[in-house]
Write a protein that holds these residues in place. Structure first.
Motif, PDB file in Angstrom:
ATOM      1  N   ARG A 182       0.829  -1.205   0.000  1.00 36.02           N
ATOM      2  CA  ARG A 182       0.000   0.000   0.000  1.00 36.02           C
ATOM      3  C   ARG A 182       0.866   1.257   0.000  1.00 36.02           C
ATOM      4  O   ARG A 182       0.553   2.226  -0.707  1.00 36.02           O
ATOM      5  CB  ARG A 182      -0.913  -0.013   1.223  1.00 36.02           C
ATOM      6  N   ALA A 183       1.949   1.244   0.768  1.00 38.98           N
ATOM      7  CA  ALA A 183       2.841   2.404   0.806  1.00 38.98           C
ATOM      8  C   ALA A 183       3.503   2.630  -0.548  1.00 38.98           C
ATOM      9  O   ALA A 183       3.619   3.770  -1.014  1.00 38.98           O
ATOM     10  CB  ALA A 183       3.911   2.195   1.888  1.00 38.98           C
ATOM     11  N   MET A 184       3.938   1.568  -1.206  1.00 38.82           N
ATOM     12  CA  MET A 184       4.581   1.692  -2.513  1.00 38.82           C
ATOM     13  C   MET A 184       3.620   2.275  -3.537  1.00 38.82           C
ATOM     14  O   MET A 184       3.981   3.161  -4.320  1.00 38.82           O
ATOM     15  CB  MET A 184       5.104   0.333  -2.969  1.00 38.82           C
ATOM     16  N   ARG A 185       2.381   1.779  -3.555  1.00 37.88           N
ATOM     17  CA  ARG A 185       1.404   2.295  -4.521  1.00 37.88           C
ATOM     18  C   ARG A 185       1.113   3.768  -4.286  1.00 37.88           C
ATOM     19  O   ARG A 185       1.014   4.556  -5.230  1.00 37.88           O
ATOM     20  CB  ARG A 185       0.119   1.480  -4.424  1.00 37.88           C
ATOM     21  N   ALA A 186       0.975   4.157  -3.020  1.00 34.75           N
ATOM     22  CA  ALA A 186       0.655   5.553  -2.713  1.00 34.75           C
ATOM     23  C   ALA A 186       1.795   6.482  -3.116  1.00 34.75           C
ATOM     24  O   ALA A 186       1.571   7.540  -3.703  1.00 34.75           O
ATOM     25  CB  ALA A 186       0.355   5.689  -1.223  1.00 34.75           C
ATOM     26  N   VAL A 187       3.045   6.071  -2.821  1.00 33.04           N
ATOM     27  CA  VAL A 187       4.189   6.933  -3.124  1.00 33.04           C
ATOM     28  C   VAL A 187       4.424   7.021  -4.627  1.00 33.04           C
ATOM     29  O   VAL A 187       4.748   8.086  -5.151  1.00 33.04           O
ATOM     30  CB  VAL A 187       5.445   6.419  -2.393  1.00 33.04           C
ATOM     31  N   ARG A 193       3.842  13.870  -1.965  1.00 36.40           N
ATOM     32  CA  ARG A 193       3.015  13.996  -0.767  1.00 36.40           C
ATOM     33  C   ARG A 193       3.625  13.242   0.401  1.00 36.40           C
ATOM     34  O   ARG A 193       4.431  12.331   0.228  1.00 36.40           O
ATOM     35  CB  ARG A 193       1.614  13.444  -1.044  1.00 36.40           C
ATOM     36  N   TRP A 194       3.217  13.625   1.600  1.00 36.01           N
ATOM     37  CA  TRP A 194       3.575  12.873   2.802  1.00 36.01           C
ATOM     38  C   TRP A 194       2.448  11.902   3.091  1.00 36.01           C
ATOM     39  O   TRP A 194       1.330  12.302   3.392  1.00 36.01           O
ATOM     40  CB  TRP A 194       3.784  13.824   3.987  1.00 36.01           C
ATOM     41  N   HIS A 195       2.731  10.620   2.996  1.00 41.51           N
ATOM     42  CA  HIS A 195       1.701   9.605   3.138  1.00 41.51           C
ATOM     43  C   HIS A 195       1.731   9.012   4.542  1.00 41.51           C
ATOM     44  O   HIS A 195       2.802   8.698   5.067  1.00 41.51           O
ATOM     45  CB  HIS A 195       1.898   8.500   2.110  1.00 41.51           C
ATOM     46  N   PRO A 196       0.567   8.808   5.151  1.00 38.65           N
ATOM     47  CA  PRO A 196       0.538   8.300   6.530  1.00 38.65           C
ATOM     48  C   PRO A 196       1.048   6.865   6.658  1.00 38.65           C
ATOM     49  O   PRO A 196       1.637   6.509   7.670  1.00 38.65           O
ATOM     50  CB  PRO A 196      -0.936   8.416   6.926  1.00 38.65           C
ATOM     51  N   VAL A 197       0.821   6.017   5.642  1.00 41.50           N
ATOM     52  CA  VAL A 197       1.242   4.619   5.767  1.00 41.50           C
ATOM     53  C   VAL A 197       2.765   4.489   5.817  1.00 41.50           C
ATOM     54  O   VAL A 197       3.298   3.813   6.703  1.00 41.50           O
ATOM     55  CB  VAL A 197       0.637   3.766   4.634  1.00 41.50           C
ATOM     56  N   PRO A 198       3.532   5.105   4.897  1.00 44.87           N
ATOM     57  CA  PRO A 198       4.993   5.045   5.050  1.00 44.87           C
ATOM     58  C   PRO A 198       5.481   5.624   6.372  1.00 44.87           C
ATOM     59  O   PRO A 198       6.427   5.100   6.969  1.00 44.87           O
ATOM     60  CB  PRO A 198       5.502   5.857   3.857  1.00 44.87           C
ATOM     61  N   MET A 199       4.840   6.694   6.829  1.00 40.54           N
ATOM     62  CA  MET A 199       5.248   7.275   8.108  1.00 40.54           C
ATOM     63  C   MET A 199       4.976   6.300   9.246  1.00 40.54           C
ATOM     64  O   MET A 199       5.782   6.178  10.185  1.00 40.54           O
ATOM     65  CB  MET A 199       4.504   8.596   8.332  1.00 40.54           C
ATOM     66  N   LEU A 200       3.844   5.577   9.182  1.00 43.72           N
ATOM     67  CA  LEU A 200       3.531   4.579  10.202  1.00 43.72           C
ATOM     68  C   LEU A 200       4.558   3.450  10.192  1.00 43.72           C
ATOM     69  O   LEU A 200       5.048   3.029  11.248  1.00 43.72           O
ATOM     70  CB  LEU A 200       2.126   4.015   9.961  1.00 43.72           C
ATOM     71  N   ILE A 201       4.917   2.959   8.990  1.00 48.81           N
ATOM     72  CA  ILE A 201       5.895   1.882   8.897  1.00 48.81           C
ATOM     73  C   ILE A 201       7.240   2.341   9.450  1.00 48.81           C
ATOM     74  O   ILE A 201       7.919   1.602  10.176  1.00 48.81           O
ATOM     75  CB  ILE A 201       6.031   1.408   7.438  1.00 48.81           C
ATOM     76  N   ASP A 202       7.658   3.550   9.109  1.00 42.31           N
ATOM     77  CA  ASP A 202       8.930   4.065   9.615  1.00 42.31           C
ATOM     78  C   ASP A 202       8.919   4.151  11.133  1.00 42.31           C
ATOM     79  O   ASP A 202       9.929   3.875  11.796  1.00 42.31           O
ATOM     80  CB  ASP A 202       9.207   5.454   9.030  1.00 42.31           C
ATOM     81  N   TRP A 203       7.787   4.568  11.697  1.00 43.54           N
ATOM     82  CA  TRP A 203       7.730   4.733  13.147  1.00 43.54           C
ATOM     83  C   TRP A 203       7.719   3.394  13.866  1.00 43.54           C
ATOM     84  O   TRP A 203       8.350   3.234  14.915  1.00 43.54           O
ATOM     85  CB  TRP A 203       6.476   5.532  13.521  1.00 43.54           C
ATOM     86  N   VAL A 204       7.020   2.400  13.300  1.00 40.70           N
ATOM     87  CA  VAL A 204       6.891   1.101  13.971  1.00 40.70           C
ATOM     88  C   VAL A 204       8.091   0.210  13.721  1.00 40.70           C
ATOM     89  O   VAL A 204       8.694  -0.320  14.647  1.00 40.70           O
ATOM     90  CB  VAL A 204       5.592   0.393  13.533  1.00 40.70           C
ATOM     91  N   TRP A 205       8.487   0.051  12.427  1.00 38.03           N
ATOM     92  CA  TRP A 205       9.531  -0.909  12.095  1.00 38.03           C
ATOM     93  C   TRP A 205      10.845  -0.248  11.684  1.00 38.03           C
ATOM     94  O   TRP A 205      11.889  -0.888  11.707  1.00 38.03           O
ATOM     95  CB  TRP A 205       9.055  -1.832  10.972  1.00 38.03           C
ATOM     96  N   GLY A 206      10.775   1.009  11.234  1.00 39.59           N
ATOM     97  CA  GLY A 206      12.010   1.709  10.910  1.00 39.59           C
ATOM     98  C   GLY A 206      12.696   1.168   9.668  1.00 39.59           C
ATOM     99  O   GLY A 206      12.304   1.484   8.556  1.00 39.59           O
ATOM    100  N   TRP A 207      13.702   0.339   9.856  1.00 33.02           N
ATOM    101  CA  TRP A 207      14.580  -0.061   8.767  1.00 33.02           C
ATOM    102  C   TRP A 207      14.019  -1.171   7.899  1.00 33.02           C
ATOM    103  O   TRP A 207      14.568  -1.483   6.860  1.00 33.02           O
ATOM    104  CB  TRP A 207      15.912  -0.538   9.333  1.00 33.02           C
ATOM    105  N   ARG A 208      12.931  -1.818   8.263  1.00 32.92           N
ATOM    106  CA  ARG A 208      12.520  -3.046   7.583  1.00 32.92           C
ATOM    107  C   ARG A 208      12.074  -2.858   6.124  1.00 32.92           C
ATOM    108  O   ARG A 208      12.708  -3.380   5.232  1.00 32.92           O
ATOM    109  CB  ARG A 208      11.406  -3.740   8.369  1.00 32.92           C
TER     110      ARG A 208
END
Length: 263
Positions: A182-187, A193-208
């Motif tokens: 979902r993050a890849m499709r949105a970006v 734009r600043w997308h909430p899903v990539p920001m959520l992934i960065d905050w929870v998992w960071g480097w993954r």
């Protein structure tokens, strides 16, 4: 007055707690960056005729107190800053055969190839100088340039506690795949734009999740660009084979590729 005096100890305690947290964060950050902060890359300059004995060099130096591993090294071409957030950029890198261990106080050197002077009409770029990827004693990887250093994905680094917890959950793989897709499709649909899903992934998992490629890109690129794996990246067109006029008799400036046809 009594009300004021009652709040004074609370204010002092809150200030002391805040100072303690700030000092802890600063200390942990300095500890994390101490090895990368001791590594520098630069170029040497010479006067007179360029020949086998007198030629520029590129250098990686370690002024820290531990050995680091030089994984990749080259000369980067592109832009330092993001000028159009809707068009993801990355650097073109001219790879150089320099790698290995660098002990404290030591440096690695290799001849600098001929400069590339070519202006891509579709993507103006400049010479950014040396760029190195190192790994420190804590298995952290860093991208180091003349003006900046940043963390890079470290596949050999052990996972954090919360990462290990997620790995043990049966729903982890399914959610990880769905959120990343979902993050890849949105970006890719709107990289600016600043997308909430990539920001959520960065905050929870960071480097993954995400792509490793954008680590070799402009310094102020949006972090969400890591997920634009299939997007059309703007990359300078250069001859990626190093040329040395004084050694092999090739032209001083490699012949640039022809410009793209006008649309």
């Amino acid at each position: 007055m009594d009300e004021f005096l009652r709040w004074v100890p609370i204010g002092i305690s809150a200030a002391a707690l805040w100072v303690g947290v700030v000092n802890w964060r600063r200390t942990s950050r300095l500890d994390r960056w101490q090895h990368a902060g001791s590594v520098t890359v630069y170029e040497t300059w010479v006067l007179g005729e360029i020949n086998a004995e007198n030629h520029p060099e590129v250098v990686v130096r370690n002024d820290g107190n531990t050995t680091v591993q030089l994984l990749n090294f080259g000369l980067a071409y592109g832009s330092w800053w993001v000028t159009d957030r809707h068009r993801p950029e990355t650097w073109a890198v001219l790879p150089l055969p320099l790698h290995g261990s660098i002990r404290p106080g030591e440096e690695l050197r290799c001849p600098a190839p001929d400069p590339i002077s070519f202006y891509d009409r579709s993507f103006p770029f400049s010479d950014l100088g040396p760029v190195a990827t190192i790994e420190d004693v804590n298995a952290r990887r860093w991208v180091i340039t003349r003006v900046d250093r940043r963390p890079a994905p470290s596949p050999h680094r052990p996972p954090r506690r919360r990462d290990a917890w997620f790995e043990r959950q049966s729903w982890w793989e399914r959610w990880d795949e769905r959120l990343t897709t979902r993050a890849m499709r949105a970006v890719e649909k709107s990289p600016g734009r600043w997308h909430p899903v990539p920001m959520l992934i960065d905050w929870v998992w960071g480097w993954r999740p995400g792509s490793e490629e954008p680590t070799m890109g402009p310094l102020k690129q949006p972090r969400a660009w890591r997920y634009a794996n299939g997007a059309e990246w703007r990359v300078p067109r250069i001859d990626t084979v190093p040329h040395y006029t004084w050694r092999d008799g090739l032209p001083a400036v490699p012949t640039p590729p022809p410009p793209p046809p006008a649309k």
